[in-house]
Design an enzyme around this catalytic site. Structure first.
Site, PDB file in Angstrom:
ATOM      1  N   LYS A   1      68.270  -5.043  49.335  1.00  0.00           N
ATOM      2  CA  LYS A   1      67.825  -6.192  49.720  1.00  0.00           C
ATOM      3  C   LYS A   1      66.081  -6.434  49.376  1.00  0.00           C
ATOM      4  O   LYS A   1      65.583  -5.537  49.939  1.00  0.00           O
ATOM      5  CB  LYS A   1      68.224  -6.937  50.717  1.00  0.00           C
ATOM      6  CG  LYS A   1      67.873  -8.299  51.144  1.00  0.00           C
ATOM      7  CD  LYS A   1      68.578  -9.062  52.290  1.00  0.00           C
ATOM      8  CE  LYS A   1      68.181 -10.372  52.595  1.00  0.00           C
ATOM      9  NZ  LYS A   1      69.145 -11.267  53.093  1.00  0.00           N
TER      10      LYS A   1
ATOM     11  N   ARG B   1      69.291 -16.201  57.408  1.00  0.00           N
ATOM     12  CA  ARG B   1      70.839 -16.726  57.247  1.00  0.00           C
ATOM     13  C   ARG B   1      71.569 -16.274  58.306  1.00  0.00           C
ATOM     14  O   ARG B   1      71.568 -15.358  59.083  1.00  0.00           O
ATOM     15  CB  ARG B   1      71.459 -16.393  55.852  1.00  0.00           C
ATOM     16  CG  ARG B   1      70.777 -17.186  54.793  1.00  0.00           C
ATOM     17  CD  ARG B   1      71.184 -16.826  53.340  1.00  0.00           C
ATOM     18  NE  ARG B   1      72.985 -17.147  53.476  1.00  0.00           N
ATOM     19  CZ  ARG B   1      73.430 -16.079  53.211  1.00  0.00           C
ATOM     20  NH1 ARG B   1      73.282 -14.961  53.152  1.00  0.00           N
ATOM     21  NH2 ARG B   1      74.795 -16.517  53.259  1.00  0.00           N
TER      22      ARG B   1
ATOM     23  N   ARG C   1      83.069  -3.597  47.637  1.00  0.00           N
ATOM     24  CA  ARG C   1      83.901  -2.502  48.187  1.00  0.00           C
ATOM     25  C   ARG C   1      83.688  -1.345  47.503  1.00  0.00           C
ATOM     26  O   ARG C   1      84.083  -1.446  46.164  1.00  0.00           O
ATOM     27  CB  ARG C   1      85.441  -3.215  47.902  1.00  0.00           C
ATOM     28  CG  ARG C   1      85.795  -3.239  49.391  1.00  0.00           C
ATOM     29  CD  ARG C   1      87.479  -3.742  49.345  1.00  0.00           C
ATOM     30  NE  ARG C   1      88.122  -4.111  48.361  1.00  0.00           N
ATOM     31  CZ  ARG C   1      89.133  -4.822  48.542  1.00  0.00           C
ATOM     32  NH1 ARG C   1      89.717  -4.941  49.703  1.00  0.00           N
ATOM     33  NH2 ARG C   1      89.814  -5.092  47.294  1.00  0.00           N
TER      34      ARG C   1
HETATM   35  C1  BTN Z   1      68.188 -14.334  54.702  1.00  0.00           C
HETATM   36  O1  BTN Z   1      68.145 -13.444  53.924  1.00  0.00           O
HETATM   37  O2  BTN Z   1      68.702 -14.306  55.783  1.00  0.00           O
HETATM   38  C2  BTN Z   1      67.028 -15.242  54.356  1.00  0.00           C
HETATM   39  C3  BTN Z   1      65.760 -15.133  54.887  1.00  0.00           C
HETATM   40  C4  BTN Z   1      64.789 -16.253  54.967  1.00  0.00           C
HETATM   41  C5  BTN Z   1      63.337 -15.864  55.283  1.00  0.00           C
HETATM   42  C6  BTN Z   1      62.378 -16.945  55.026  1.00  0.00           C
HETATM   43  S1  BTN Z   1      60.868 -16.475  55.563  1.00  0.00           S
HETATM   44  C7  BTN Z   1      59.999 -18.003  55.270  1.00  0.00           C
HETATM   45  C8  BTN Z   1      61.233 -18.992  55.884  1.00  0.00           C
HETATM   46  N1  BTN Z   1      60.859 -19.035  57.142  1.00  0.00           N
HETATM   47  C9  BTN Z   1      61.822 -18.751  57.972  1.00  0.00           C
HETATM   48  O3  BTN Z   1      61.824 -18.681  59.059  1.00  0.00           O
HETATM   49  N2  BTN Z   1      63.064 -18.215  57.125  1.00  0.00           N
HETATM   50  C10 BTN Z   1      62.498 -18.349  55.655  1.00  0.00           C
END
Ligand code: BTN
Length: 327
Positions: A185, A120, A325
């Site tokens: 995470k 993201r 926080r």
């Molecule tokens: C995040 O937490 O930033 C989201 C991560 C999403 C990763 C998955 S892996 C399969 C799919 N293909 C990608 O390129 N991204 C998502």
């Protein structure tokens, strides 16, 4: 990719350079080159002096048949295209580049390794070969439900419940799209959309779950903004169900969630989301570009926006990166 070599080493155990060369019909120098190539993809291969090579961690390689045979009946009935690839730039990108499936049907892409995994907010998603589960599902909405922006939250509910059914009861959700456990995470969800919010839309939902991250990969993951990471192996003290089984459970959850979201929007997921909400009641800061909002997190509204209470006022936050926080 050095598929045949990987298949020979994946189950674990030491293989001599000579035996590998004979099995692959290659010279030992060529085997060495392929070993270096696998190492570049994050596979940890140990050279055992006088004996040969072995994987530091055996890998259960993804196998289309094994995954398909573990899908739920409901998901199997909805899936019309199912690809399991050894390597791809990004499973999301692959499905976004293809036309959306017929409405009511799902296209699935799972990859052992992504050369340009997307996270993201423009980040990369880092998962060495064999260390994670990376998959995407494509879906077309003729008329998208009004709260399409909350689709990622609904997918989180489906994925968390799928992991709970394997005993990962600690898995919770961190707004908007993280799977977390023990304050770290475990995975993330990326939803991408082509089309209009209120017209026909093609969506791709992708999920990445850490399965067994080698120590060196943890640093790379941390560099992508996740200082604390965990994986399925760690959560079950070194034993985890097979990768194919978990992949099937996640694909089933994603497909079933998309079908249900089409009918109910976020409404039928919201209360489940609240019970999984790791931020509820916490003092949080949400950063989005230059903007910072803070307050006490008090759940999400019907559109999936985070509700922040501050001095008796409740504000909705629609996007950003939330963190607790600490006093
Ligand atoms: C995040 O937490 O930033 C989201 C991560 C999403 C990763 C998955 S892996 C399969 C799919 N293909 C990608 O390129 N991204 C998502």
């Amino acid at each position: 990719m050095s598929d045949a070599l990987l298949a020979l080493l994946a189950p674990g155990g030491v293989r001599s350079g000579e035996a590998l060369a004979a099995a692959l019909g290659l010279t030992r120098a060529a085997v060495w080159k392929q070993i270096s190539a696998l190492r570049k993809l994050g596979v940890e291969i140990e050279a055992v002096p006088g004996q040969g090579y072995r994987l530091v961690r055996p890998i259960e390689l993804l196998d289309a048949r094994a995954i398909e045979s573990n899908l739920s009946d409901r998901a199997r009935a909805l899936i019309t295209s199912f690809q399991v690839l050894r390597s791809v730039d990004s499973t999301n990108a692959r499905l976004m580049a293809a036309p959306g499936p017929t409405p009511g049907q799902a296209a699935v892409c799972i990859a052992e390794y992504q050369t340009a995994g997307r996270g993201r907010r423009g980040r990369a998603w880092v998962a060495p070969l064999g260390a994670g589960l990376c998959m995407s599902v494509s879906w077309s909405f003729v008329t998208p439900p009004p709260q399409l922006g909350a689709l990622g939250l609904a997918i989180g509910v489906g994925a968390a419940h799928a992991l709970h059914s394997y005993g990962y009861s600690e898995v919770q959700l961190k707004w908007p799209n993280d799977l977390v456990a023990r304050g770290a995470k475990l995975g993330g969800i990326l939803t991408e959309l082509q089309g209009e919010m209120d017209g026909p839309a093609h969506v791709v939902v992708g999920i990445g779950v850490n399965y067994e991250l080698p120590p060196v990969a943890r640093a790379a993951v941390a560099a992508e903004g996740n200082p604390r990471v965990t994986d399925l192996r760690e959560l079950t003290e070194g034993v985890a169900p097979g990768r194919n089984e978990i992949a099937a459970a996640l694909v089933s959850a994603l497909v079933e969630t998309l079908a249900r979201f089409e009918l109910t929007g976020f409404a039928s997921f919201r209360s489940a989301w609240s019970t999984l909400d790791v931020l509820a009641g916490e003092d949080v800061v949400v950063r989005s570009g230059e903007r910072t909002e803070s307050g006490r997190a008090c759940g999400v509204d019907q559109d999936g926006a985070l509700m922040l209470e501050h001095d008796g006022l409740v504000r909705r936050v629609v996007a950003g990166e939330a963190s607790v926080r600490r006093a």
